[in-house]
Scaffold this motif. Sequence first.
Motif, PDB file in Angstrom:
ATOM      1  N   LYS A   1      17.113  11.298   2.595  1.00 38.15           N
ATOM      2  CA  LYS A   1      17.149  10.757   1.186  1.00 38.15           C
ATOM      3  C   LYS A   1      17.505  11.898   0.248  1.00 38.15           C
ATOM      4  O   LYS A   1      16.642  12.925   0.345  1.00 38.15           O
ATOM      5  CB  LYS A   1      16.040  10.249   0.930  1.00 38.15           C
ATOM      6  N   VAL A   2      18.098  11.611  -0.658  1.00 36.22           N
ATOM      7  CA  VAL A   2      18.505  12.520  -1.944  1.00 36.22           C
ATOM      8  C   VAL A   2      18.163  11.858  -3.113  1.00 36.22           C
ATOM      9  O   VAL A   2      18.559  10.775  -3.195  1.00 36.22           O
ATOM     10  CB  VAL A   2      19.903  13.152  -1.598  1.00 36.22           C
ATOM     11  N   THR A   3      17.590  12.724  -4.087  1.00 36.64           N
ATOM     12  CA  THR A   3      17.384  11.996  -5.644  1.00 36.64           C
ATOM     13  C   THR A   3      18.358  13.088  -6.373  1.00 36.64           C
ATOM     14  O   THR A   3      18.358  14.037  -6.409  1.00 36.64           O
ATOM     15  CB  THR A   3      15.925  12.263  -5.913  1.00 36.64           C
ATOM     16  N   LEU A   4      19.235  11.992  -6.956  1.00 32.18           N
ATOM     17  CA  LEU A   4      20.118  12.790  -7.814  1.00 32.18           C
ATOM     18  C   LEU A   4      19.705  12.688  -9.190  1.00 32.18           C
ATOM     19  O   LEU A   4      19.143  11.999  -9.762  1.00 32.18           O
ATOM     20  CB  LEU A   4      21.561  11.981  -7.606  1.00 32.18           C
TER      21      LEU A   4
END
Length: 142
Positions: A139-142
């Motif tokens: 998961k990545v938070t942009l």
Amino acid sequence: MTTPQIIKLNSGSPMETRDSYSRLVVVDNWIFGSLTAGRNYQTRELSSDPAEQARQCIANIKGALEAVGSSLADVVRANIIIPSREDIPVVLPVVAEAFRGIDPANVLTCAPLSLADFKVEIDITAYRGAGAAAQQRLKVTL
């Protein structure tokens, strides 16, 4: 250099013969699907209900994949085309349920289809064995 194994699968759709294409083309373990509509290829029936057409699309894709030793679990990309924006809320839940846990890369487009009665068409790219491979989910938070 080894010559790849190539399989070209025909589903029995008259359009495949008329327009000179294959339902699936398999090159070694890569599987490339054509746009698949929600017509029942055995009965030639086409429901007017967008959700039912989506279910039949998935059934058609599933059957084609099984014929070449693959499954929905091997799908790595799905391209969904829905001509009418109003049908999105009834079509996407059907597609989401079919691919829940598989989570392929996904493209949704609203565009005309080859026949006015088609409410949805789906094409896929799969890699035979991908469903059984170890997965890393990030998961990545942009």
